[in-house]
Scaffold this motif. Structure first.
Motif: not given
Length: 194
Positions: A6-33
């Motif tokens: 059972x331990x072998x089949x557990x998925x690895x813990x998911x890396x914390x990926x920010x929400x799309x709104x947070x990504x937009x707030x941080x990267x909108x200028x980068x994308x536009x430029x």
């Protein structure tokens, strides 16, 4: 107590990926430029930015953190920019778009010194022109490495090329850019000393 199987089949813990709104707030200028640097005209920028973030939203669950989020987003920017450039060429075959650069120039806020504004605008126009004159593969790597200061290792991953190929392409892109700048500025002395 859990069984070893059972331990072998557990998925690895998911890396914390920010929400799309947070990504937009941080990267909108980068994308536009970078869409602008990759040849997307002002009248198409908003649509292209929206397309990038739609792809980010749709593909975010697939992000595996094999590269930085910024590098992953740049890969999306490259593909969206290429698609928008293709669409623009098809549209231009049907009709000639009216340029609004004069209206945009008049609506831009100015600083205290009009000469400084003119110098900055001319420099930006020159870089934009040089980038538009380069082959797509050279322009892409220059924007990523020189303007966005991305590590060549990450750029090679985004472009799906060998690291040595990336360095070679970067060297050739720099040479091509220098040649275009010399041509544009009429700098014959620089050519004689090169």
């Amino acid at each position: 107590m859990s069984q070893p199987s059972q331990l072998d089949h557990e998925p690895p813990p998911a890396a914390s990926v920010p929400a799309v709104a947070e990504i937009y707030a941080e990267y909108a200028g980068f994308v536009w430029r970078n869409l602008r640097r990759l040849g997307i005209p002002n009248e198409m920028i908003e649509d292209a930015v929206q397309d990038v973030f739609l792809v980010v939203h749709r593909r975010l669950p697939e992000f595996e953190a094999r590269s930085s989020l910024r590098t992953w987003i740049f890969g999306i920017i490259l593909r969206v920019a290429a698609r928008h450039r293709e669409q623009r060429v098809l549209r231009e075959r049907r009709y000639t778009p009216v340029t609004q650069s004069l209206l945009e120039g008049l609506s831009q806020p100015t600083s205290q010194d009009p000469f400084d504004d003119l110098v900055q605008q001319r420099a930006a126009d020159l870089i934009e022109w040089v980038l538009s004159e380069l082959e797509e593969d050279k322009r892409d790597i220059l924007v990523m490495v020189e303007l966005e200061q991305m590590p060549v290792v990450e750029v090679a991953k985004v472009l799906n090329i060998n690291l040595n190929t990336a360095y070679t392409r970067l060297r050739l892109a720099r040479r091509a850019m220098e040649a275009k700048l010399r041509d544009a500025l009429g700098d014959e002395d620089a050519e004689a000393t090169s």
